[in-house]
Motif scaffolding. Structure first.
Motif, PDB file in Angstrom:
ATOM      1  N   THR A  39       0.833  -1.205   0.000  1.00 49.06           N
ATOM      2  CA  THR A  39       0.000   0.000   0.000  1.00 49.06           C
ATOM      3  C   THR A  39       0.869   1.257   0.000  1.00 49.06           C
ATOM      4  O   THR A  39       1.915   1.303   0.646  1.00 49.06           O
ATOM      5  CB  THR A  39      -0.933   0.028   1.218  1.00 49.06           C
ATOM      6  OG1 THR A  39      -0.162  -0.152   2.411  1.00 49.06           O
ATOM      7  CG2 THR A  39      -1.970  -1.079   1.130  1.00 49.06           C
ATOM      8  N   PHE A  50     -12.344   5.128   2.440  1.00 50.57           N
ATOM      9  CA  PHE A  50     -11.933   4.247   1.348  1.00 50.57           C
ATOM     10  C   PHE A  50     -13.159   3.851   0.538  1.00 50.57           C
ATOM     11  O   PHE A  50     -14.281   3.815   1.041  1.00 50.57           O
ATOM     12  CB  PHE A  50     -11.289   2.958   1.884  1.00 50.57           C
ATOM     13  CG  PHE A  50     -10.000   3.146   2.615  1.00 50.57           C
ATOM     14  CD1 PHE A  50      -8.804   3.226   1.925  1.00 50.57           C
ATOM     15  CD2 PHE A  50      -9.978   3.216   4.000  1.00 50.57           C
ATOM     16  CE1 PHE A  50      -7.605   3.384   2.606  1.00 50.57           C
ATOM     17  CE2 PHE A  50      -8.790   3.367   4.694  1.00 50.57           C
ATOM     18  CZ  PHE A  50      -7.600   3.457   3.999  1.00 50.57           C
ATOM     19  N   GLN A  52     -13.893   1.153  -3.227  1.00 48.76           N
ATOM     20  CA  GLN A  52     -13.289   0.349  -4.280  1.00 48.76           C
ATOM     21  C   GLN A  52     -14.234   0.277  -5.468  1.00 48.76           C
ATOM     22  O   GLN A  52     -15.421  -0.013  -5.319  1.00 48.76           O
ATOM     23  CB  GLN A  52     -12.985  -1.060  -3.769  1.00 48.76           C
ATOM     24  CG  GLN A  52     -12.309  -1.958  -4.787  1.00 48.76           C
ATOM     25  CD  GLN A  52     -11.984  -3.332  -4.216  1.00 48.76           C
ATOM     26  OE1 GLN A  52     -11.717  -3.475  -3.031  1.00 48.76           O
ATOM     27  NE2 GLN A  52     -12.012  -4.341  -5.077  1.00 48.76           N
ATOM     28  N   THR A  56      -9.606  -0.879  -8.403  1.00 47.06           N
ATOM     29  CA  THR A  56      -8.988   0.359  -7.916  1.00 47.06           C
ATOM     30  C   THR A  56      -9.515   0.726  -6.544  1.00 47.06           C
ATOM     31  O   THR A  56     -10.723   0.701  -6.301  1.00 47.06           O
ATOM     32  CB  THR A  56      -9.253   1.516  -8.890  1.00 47.06           C
ATOM     33  OG1 THR A  56      -8.771   1.165 -10.187  1.00 47.06           O
ATOM     34  CG2 THR A  56      -8.565   2.787  -8.432  1.00 47.06           C
ATOM     35  N   VAL A  57      -8.604   1.063  -5.642  1.00 44.01           N
ATOM     36  CA  VAL A  57      -8.945   1.538  -4.299  1.00 44.01           C
ATOM     37  C   VAL A  57      -8.811   3.058  -4.275  1.00 44.01           C
ATOM     38  O   VAL A  57      -7.807   3.612  -4.762  1.00 44.01           O
ATOM     39  CB  VAL A  57      -8.018   0.919  -3.237  1.00 44.01           C
ATOM     40  CG1 VAL A  57      -8.290   1.517  -1.856  1.00 44.01           C
ATOM     41  CG2 VAL A  57      -8.204  -0.596  -3.197  1.00 44.01           C
ATOM     42  N   ALA A  82      -6.009   7.477  -5.897  1.00 37.58           N
ATOM     43  CA  ALA A  82      -6.389   6.094  -6.158  1.00 37.58           C
ATOM     44  C   ALA A  82      -5.141   5.258  -6.400  1.00 37.58           C
ATOM     45  O   ALA A  82      -4.093   5.771  -6.810  1.00 37.58           O
ATOM     46  CB  ALA A  82      -7.317   6.021  -7.373  1.00 37.58           C
ATOM     47  N   ARG A  85      -5.421  -2.093  -6.528  1.00 38.89           N
ATOM     48  CA  ARG A  85      -5.590  -2.950  -5.347  1.00 38.89           C
ATOM     49  C   ARG A  85      -4.528  -4.049  -5.285  1.00 38.89           C
ATOM     50  O   ARG A  85      -4.016  -4.363  -4.203  1.00 38.89           O
ATOM     51  CB  ARG A  85      -6.984  -3.577  -5.364  1.00 38.89           C
ATOM     52  CG  ARG A  85      -7.258  -4.521  -4.201  1.00 38.89           C
ATOM     53  CD  ARG A  85      -8.655  -5.107  -4.276  1.00 38.89           C
ATOM     54  NE  ARG A  85      -8.849  -5.913  -5.472  1.00 38.89           N
ATOM     55  CZ  ARG A  85      -8.473  -7.184  -5.592  1.00 38.89           C
ATOM     56  NH1 ARG A  85      -7.845  -7.790  -4.584  1.00 38.89           N
ATOM     57  NH2 ARG A  85      -8.702  -7.850  -6.700  1.00 38.89           N
ATOM     58  N   GLY A 404     -12.634  -4.042   2.737  1.00 34.52           N
ATOM     59  CA  GLY A 404     -12.681  -4.148   1.286  1.00 34.52           C
ATOM     60  C   GLY A 404     -12.747  -5.596   0.853  1.00 34.52           C
ATOM     61  O   GLY A 404     -12.889  -6.514   1.668  1.00 34.52           O
ATOM     62  N   TYR A 409      -9.059  -2.300   5.593  1.00 30.47           N
ATOM     63  CA  TYR A 409      -8.297  -1.087   5.345  1.00 30.47           C
ATOM     64  C   TYR A 409      -8.383  -0.171   6.564  1.00 30.47           C
ATOM     65  O   TYR A 409      -9.430  -0.071   7.198  1.00 30.47           O
ATOM     66  CB  TYR A 409      -8.843  -0.369   4.119  1.00 30.47           C
ATOM     67  CG  TYR A 409      -8.549  -1.091   2.819  1.00 30.47           C
ATOM     68  CD1 TYR A 409      -7.588  -0.610   1.942  1.00 30.47           C
ATOM     69  CD2 TYR A 409      -9.232  -2.249   2.480  1.00 30.47           C
ATOM     70  CE1 TYR A 409      -7.306  -1.267   0.753  1.00 30.47           C
ATOM     71  CE2 TYR A 409      -8.961  -2.928   1.290  1.00 30.47           C
ATOM     72  CZ  TYR A 409      -8.000  -2.428   0.434  1.00 30.47           C
ATOM     73  OH  TYR A 409      -7.718  -3.085  -0.741  1.00 30.47           O
ATOM     74  N   MET A 427      -3.517  -1.737   4.984  1.00 31.46           N
ATOM     75  CA  MET A 427      -4.524  -2.777   4.855  1.00 31.46           C
ATOM     76  C   MET A 427      -4.026  -4.067   5.488  1.00 31.46           C
ATOM     77  O   MET A 427      -2.890  -4.481   5.258  1.00 31.46           O
ATOM     78  CB  MET A 427      -4.844  -3.007   3.373  1.00 31.46           C
ATOM     79  CG  MET A 427      -6.019  -3.934   3.106  1.00 31.46           C
ATOM     80  SD  MET A 427      -5.514  -5.665   2.903  1.00 31.46           S
ATOM     81  CE  MET A 427      -4.771  -5.595   1.277  1.00 31.46           C
TER      82      MET A 427
END
Length: 642
Positions: A39, A50, A52, A56-57, A82, A85, A404, A409, A427
């Motif tokens: 991360t 957060f 998703q 993409t986070v 962003a 992931r 997530g 997270y 995370m």
């Protein structure tokens, strides 16, 4: 003697009131305690949200700079960015420009990202506190009309195509709404049928809603924040709204958020976060506030039941930190996660220090929904020995915990987690986690009662729930200096007199499946304050250790978490009638009944229902016919199938 006196004083603390509901422990899945290494990092401020979309986070907060690794140069990207992931690679195409912090994010319908916060302009165009963005480019979705004209957005919750909005506003889309509103998530249009207002702030302040959540079935909205009225009904800091038809304030309220905590000027409101459990039948609230417990639920984690109705609602359980803040909660896979700047859980007996029962948990923890007791998961909010320059190990807040697709997270206002550097976010992955399988007392209707007959000696007596068979002497050299004993799954827990311990005895564990009792080991060092030698009988059932004790006339219980073997710090008294508990010597739970011995050597059996009042009615007790050569007058008694 000094140890015994000290332990007796500990046991004699004011007892709690037994709750009618007894939630049973359920299978659970814990995330790994080792944060993912991929991360990215943020700098300054804090991470608050957060979401998703696809792979993409998205990360929102009050930070101003980001970087890929601990050694990379900082890049200015304010409030929202962003990353991929799977790889952690920061997106170079999602580059929105906001002029204020992001408080909340939702993955909206149609592949949108809905953003709430304290901004006035997005991408150079007026978008007050609420906007929908293209998750690929960060460009504004012009057709989405949601606006928080009259103040900041603090929280968003999505169910179906309804977007619930909470904050410090008096207008949404040009329509009067105080603190709460509902929009069409696809278009951003206001829902005119939702007319629920949270008003009149505490201590003469301006009202606002701080946190919301929607039950999984979409039928109930939980609301927390700085208000005393909801649609002119008295609701102090917490309210429930029925969403099954036209939204209506439910007949649910608690007085536990009415009194002030330590400093009303500082802690205007102390409800910080709220989340529903997996099936929606309960919800959990995390608070700050400093001292003030137990009159008020200050610095505590509290479970409430969704279906309860009426005023004066009390928590099913309450886990006090001992004067430290909880700022975020999340519920996933039958685990409650919480974050903040607390140092302990299970700590109601002290303020700003570890009291009897306190379990070390530095800023991040996981507890069981059944009792609120910590489970054996303790990554700690702390950094490595070689943190990058300008970073901090510890901060005042974990504003967000969010489950997530691949893990839990966390966003915080510091840079250390799990003894590693994780600047403002990170995370805990599902990979590397584990499953918690509940353990319980034997449920069989027939088996054997074991009763101590001497040092390292037991009598094994067949028992069918009503009558005893012929006893067999059993030598158990590992089971010496034993007191109250209870069977759980493949082991026994027992009071073991051990010289040199704080109280002269401790709770030990031995494996046992009907053969030799295994060598004992200490259940947990966190239980050293408790003197189990004072228990005159005990059994375990559904997350609770029930017991009687020397010099007392009640049937008591404490929470007992098998995953970690932690003993609850609060003693509760069950309502019972017709049994002289002070004479009990040895107990077991067998098929819904307490089977117990006494100082007269007689074995008796009585129905047991911990949800009833009384839980035990002694007028229904029966005497189990005696068997030759066995006297039922010792605490070292337990039931086993083998």
């Amino acid at each position: 003697m000094v140890a015994l006196v000290t332990a007796a004083a500990v046991l004699a603390v004011p007892t709690g009131t037994s709750a009618a509901l007894v939630p049973a422990p359920e299978p659970a899945t814990l995330v790994s305690a080792n944060p993912a290494d991929t991360t990215p990092h943020a700098r300054d401020g804090e991470t608050r949200a957060f979401a998703q979309v696809g792979s993409t986070v998205f990360v929102g907060g009050s930070f101003t700079q980001i970087r890929q690794t601990a050694s990379a140069a900082w890049t200015t990207q304010r409030y929202l960015f962003a990353y991929d992931r799977a790889t952690g690679t920061i997106s170079t195409s999602f580059l929105p420009v906001l002029d204020g912090a992001v408080n909340t994010l939702v993955a909206g319908p149609g592949g949108t990202l809905i953003v709430g916060g304290t901004f006035k302009n997005v991408n150079g165009v007026s978008r007050k506190n609420l906007v929908a963005l293209d998750p690929a480019t960060g460009e504004t979705v012009d057709s989405w009309v949601g606006r928080s004209d009259g103040g900041t957005v603090r929280d968003l919750a999505l169910h179906g195509n309804w977007l619930y909005v909470a904050g410090a506003f008096n207008w949404l889309n040009g329509t009067a709404h105080a603190g709460l509103g509902r929009l069409d998530a696809t278009t951003g249009a206001i829902d005119p049928t939702f007319t629920v207002d949270a008003t009149v702030g505490r201590h003469g302040t301006t009202s606002y809603v701080w946190t919301i959540d929607v039950s999984p079935d979409g039928g109930t909205l939980a609301v927390g924040g700085n208000f005393t009225l909801v649609n002119d009904l008295p609701r102090n800091q917490m309210a429930l709204v029925d969403l099954s038809g036209t939204p209506t304030v439910l007949d649910w309220s608690t007085e536990k958020f009415v009194p002030p905590c330590a400093s009303p000027a500082t802690f205007v409101h102390y409800v910080q976060d709220v989340k529903f459990g997996g099936d929606g039948s309960w919800f959990v609230v995390g608070t700050n506030g400093g001292s003030g417990w137990p009159t008020a639920y200050c610095d505590a984690l509290v479970r409430f039941e969704t279906a309860a109705r009426g005023t004066g609602q009390l928590g099913t359980w309450v886990d006090y930190t001992g004067n430290d803040t909880i700022t975020s909660v999340e519920v996933a896979d039958n685990v409650i996660y919480l974050g903040g700047h607390f140092r302990w859980l299970n700590n109601p007996n002290a303020s700003d220090r570890a009291g009897n029962g306190a379990i070390d948990r530095l800023g991040i923890a996981a507890v069981t929904p059944a009792t609120g007791m910590p489970v054996n998961w303790n990554p700690r909010r702390s950094g490595s020995a070689s943190m990058p320059a300008g970073t901090s190990n510890w901060g005042s807040s974990v504003p967000v915990l969010w489950r997530g697709s691949d893990g839990l997270y966390f966003g915080h206002n510091s840079d250390g987690m799990g003894n590693e550097y994780h600047g403002r976010l990170g995370m805990f992955p599902l990979t590397g986690g584990r499953t918690i399988t509940p353990k319980n007392a034997p449920t069989a209707t027939e088996g054997n009662l074991y009763v101590g007959t001497g040092a390292g000696e037991l009598a094994k007596v067949p028992f069918d729930g009503a009558s005893l068979g012929t006893p067999t002497p059993v030598s158990q050299p590992n089971y010496t200096a034993a007191g109250a004993t209870w069977r759980v799954d493949d082991r026994i827990y027992w009071s073991h007199a051990v010289a040199g311990t704080l109280t002269g005895s401790r709770i030990d564990i031995s494996l046992f499946n009907g053969g030799a009792i295994g060598a004992p080991w200490e259940a947990s060092g966190y239980n050293d304050w408790f003197n189990p030698a004072l228990m005159t009988g005990a059994f375990y059932l559904d997350g609770r250790l029930y017991y009687t004790r020397t010099g007392a006339g009640g049937l008591y219980y404490r929470y007992f978490e098998i995953d970690g073997n932690y003993l609850g710090a609060t003693e509760f008294a069950l309502p019972t009638t017709g049994v002289t508990w002070s004479t009990v010597r040895g107990m077991a739970w067998v098929a819904g009944r307490i089977v117990y011995g006494a100082i007269d050597g007689t074995l008796r059996s009585v129905p047991f229902d911990p949800t009833a009042a009384p839980a035990v009615d002694g007028t229904t007790a029966t005497v189990v016919p005696a068997t030759a050569g066995v006297t039922w007058s010792t605490p070292s008694t337990f039931f086993s199938v083998q």
